[in-house]
Design an enzyme around this catalytic site. Structure first.
Site, PDB file in Angstrom:
ATOM      1  CD  GLU A  84      -5.665   5.380  36.569  1.00  0.00           C
ATOM      2  OE1 GLU A  84      -4.625   5.464  37.251  1.00  0.00           O
ATOM      3  OE2 GLU A  84      -6.440   4.407  36.636  1.00  0.00           O
ATOM      4  NE  ARG A 110      -5.104   8.491  28.939  1.00  0.00           N
ATOM      5  CZ  ARG A 110      -3.974   9.189  29.001  1.00  0.00           C
ATOM      6  NH1 ARG A 110      -4.002  10.415  29.512  1.00  0.00           N
ATOM      7  NH2 ARG A 110      -2.835   8.708  28.563  1.00  0.00           N
TER       8      ARG A 110
END
Length: 699
Positions: A86, A300
């Site tokens: 992302e 993450r």
């Protein structure tokens, strides 16, 4: 005068990094993604190699103008979004908008937001990694094709507002399959026999093990009677004693999924809350004279790898704090749980082990402190020596039967001095101590207790169990678990009851249609393989357009069949006996995020709703006239109140029992914690432990 512009995603991250870089750098935030696929159309040219038609996200105009103006006043622009797919995509979109050369070394990444890590990162900028960008694009387009092709079908055939997705649909199916398992479960009877014994003034227990030299199960009461007869009232004599040392190793440092699971078990956080608080700790917290510092590494990740520098710092801290015996000779290396796990980032750890939780506590909110403490303790323990347990197994004969007692005690605590991993049933491990026993010892028997049991169905999914299952199946990635759990509740496919997922009628219906017309979307293996293909795109070994084309070829054919053959379904609400006090129509049962409630059948003309009242059978201790009922707060948390409200304002988070305290006659309430359930007096210090149903099942 600044000569470089640095762009990150969030103002908090910008503030932290800005303090590290000094006056030669301007640091600004893009506020997340700046471009995306349009909401009003599919936005993908399927016939043109799945070319995405990106548009500027609404509301980002002023932010983009500010970034463009700032970029014209500097020599260099650095894109420092998060170090994942992302983040790489955000950097790529920014480079496109700001008309940067993709071949320039404009990309800066760091796994932790500390002064040293940030400064080191700016010494080694790189080009934008198009393999990472293409992996993100492929996932985004794949999810758009599934969502925007299947969802309109569901709107037309079932009801407006429904959606389908690769990961969310599999998650709902798992929940439904588990519910079906529970419904189909047939309990089986079994028995246990426990001998309450004592020796040398120390009480302990032994369990039935075998009869006539054969380990025979106790399936019915007749089997128990056979054992009791075979014992013949004889005393217990020690026949065999086995003593040995057992090593117990620490759990690895956190990855995203294990952090979400453990935060749910130990501090009661939802997955979304865990990620939100972790983001705050990662982006930076004001630490007084030390300034703003990121306290944990990037959250993450599915890698358990730890940098050598962090390992060395941990070793020095452990030796200094606990002694050399508590640090292993060689640094621990943890293997990947999942073969698909990516190793781009480290595990989640404190950016400095020297910032212990108690020192940080004054600077953190309650939630930040609890999560930071969890991360810190898990990491420290993961770098410590194994625990050593002394275990003892004793077989005792009584007549023609054998009973077995097991015990253990901690010989060397090792990592257990700091932290022990939790479990899904919330029980706390206890070490049973046995007296010193030798072959030939005759043991005093205080009582023999047969007990009937019935096998229990598999438990419903909690958030922690569901995340663990998705991870084990290779479905989704660290960034997808929390939003997936939120989505399936918002769509009304599942509801939470007592922190467990329950499928709704709507969820069941949608999954039935998906199973009939799009079975591959619900196939866990298919979805896991697709995740693997996306990983191959990220690694540069697979072409992203080819991955999409292989999927879409069969998907398009299934769409055509579904358009023709899927029948329209009208969902009928279950009508209750209650009448709406506002318009006189019947109230119907509806399912919301937090379970069932009552709503007027005249919606949308009448929007009256009522909670479903559950009487727990206890008289109100305050007014004496009303009954205690179970209610839900706006956030879905259960509490208890008087049904005479507002006439009586009695309220309690703890469940009233109706039992009087033996000391002061006030009411006892149920107090639940990780170690089980106890009854606590509301007025004095009296409390008593009780056997919880979940603990009973685990026994």
């Amino acid at each position: 005068m600044a000569d470089s512009l640095v762009i990150v995603e969030s103002p908090a991250k910008a503030k932290t990094i800005g303090k590290y870089l000094g006056s030669k750098y301007i640091v600004k935030a893009s506020m997340g993604h700046i471009r995306d696929l349009p909401k009003s159309q599919i936005g993908v040219e399927v016939e043109n190699d799945f070319n995405p038609k990106y548009i500027t996200i609404r509301g980002k105009g002023s932010v983009l103008k500010e970034l463009k103006d700032a970029s014209k006043k500097v020599k260099n622009v650095f894109l420092a979004a998060d170090p994942d797919r992302e983040g790489e995509a955000i950097a790529w979109h920014l480079a496109h908008y700001l008309e940067l050369n993709e071949k320039d070394t404009c990309r800066v990444v760091f796994n932790e937001i500390t002064k040293q890590a940030v400064k080191d990162a700016f010494k080694h900028p790189r080009k934008i990694n198009m393999d990472l960008v293409n992996a993100q694009q492929a996932r985004r387009i794949l999810d758009r094709l599934v969502g925007y092709k299947i969802s309109p079908l569901l709107w037309k055939k079932v009801k407006k507002g429904l959606s389908a997705g690769r990961v969310q649909s599999v998650a709902v199916k798992l929940i439904i399959d588990r519910d079906n398992e529970i419904d189909a479960f047939v309990p089986e009877e079994y028995w246990s026999i426990t001998a309450k014994l004592s020796h040398g003034g120390i009480a302990f227990e032994a369990k039935y093990h075998s009869i006539l030299g054969e380990k025979r199960e106790l399936g019915k009461e007749a089997d128990v009677q056979e054992v009791l007869q075979a014992m013949g009232g004889n005393p217990f004599t020690v026949a065999q004693v086995k003593e040995k040392e057992r090593l117990r190793n620490p759990a690895p440092p956190f990855i995203t999924s294990s952090l979400q699971q453990e935060a749910a078990r130990k501090i009661g956080f939802r997955a979304s809350k865990t990620m939100s608080v972790a983001q705050q700790l990662y982006e930076g917290v004001e630490l007084g004279k030390e300034g703003t510092v990121g306290l944990i590494t990037y959250m993450r990740t599915d890698s358990t790898r730890i940098s050598p520098v962090a390992q060395e710092e941990a070793k020095e801290y452990i030796v200094d704090k606990y002694g050399p015996d508590y640090a292993p000779e060689q640094p621990r290396v943890y293997t990947k749980k999942n073969s698909n796990a990516q190793d781009a980032h480290e595990a989640i750890r404190p950016t400095s082990i020297l910032r212990d939780p108690e020192t940080m506590k004054p600077f953190l909110s309650r939630d930040q402190f609890r999560l930071y403490k969890l991360v810190w303790e898990r990491f420290v323990s993961s770098q410590m020596s194994s625990a050593i347990l002394d275990t003892m197994t004793v077989d005792m004969e009584s007549g023609k039967t054998v009973f077995r007692a097991t015990g253990s005690k901690v010989k060397f605590a090792g990592f257990m001095k700091v932290y022990v991993e939790g479990n899904d049933d919330g029980t706390v491990e206890e070490h049973k101590f046995l007296p010193q026993l030798a072959v030939g010892d005759v043991i005093q028997s205080d009582s023999i207790e047969p007990k009937q049991h019935f096998t229990q169905p598999p438990p419903r999914y909690s958030e922690a169990r569901l995340v663990r299952t998705l991870e084990e199946l290779g479905i989704g990635r660290p960034s997808t678990y929390a939003p997936t759990l939120e989505t399936i509740q918002k769509r009304g496919y599942v509801a939470m009851e007592e922190k467990k997922f329950m499928p709704t009628e709507l969820g069941d219906l949608v999954i039935q249609l998906m199973e009939e017309f799009f079975p591959e979307i619900l196939d866990a293996e298919f979805t896991a393989n697709m995740e693997g293909n996306l990983d191959h795109v990220e690694e540069g070994t697979e072409d992203w357009v080819k991955v999409l084309a292989n999927f879409y070829d069969s998907f398009e054919k299934r769409l055509e069949v579904a358009e023709e053959e899927m029948k329209e379904i009208e969902i009928q609400d279950e009508v209750s006996d209650e009448i709406c006090e506002k318009c006189g129509r019947h109230l119907v049962y509806k399912m919301g995020r937090f379970g069932k409630f009552l709503a007027c059948s005249g919606f949308p003309e009448c929007r009256n709703t009522k909670p479903i009242v559950k009487d727990i059978g206890v008289d109100c201790p305050k007014c004496g006239e009303g009954h205690i009922i179970e209610r839900r707060s706006k956030k879905g948390r259960i509490f208890y109140g008087c049904d005479q409200y507002p006439g009586c304002d009695y309220v309690s988070w703890d469940k009233p029992t109706g039992k009087p305290c033996p000391n002061c006659e006030a009411m006892l309430v149920e107090k639940r914690n990780r170690s089980g359930v106890k009854l606590q007096c509301v007025s004095c210090d009296y409390s008593e432990e009780v056997q919880d149903d979940d603990q009973e099942e685990q026994a």
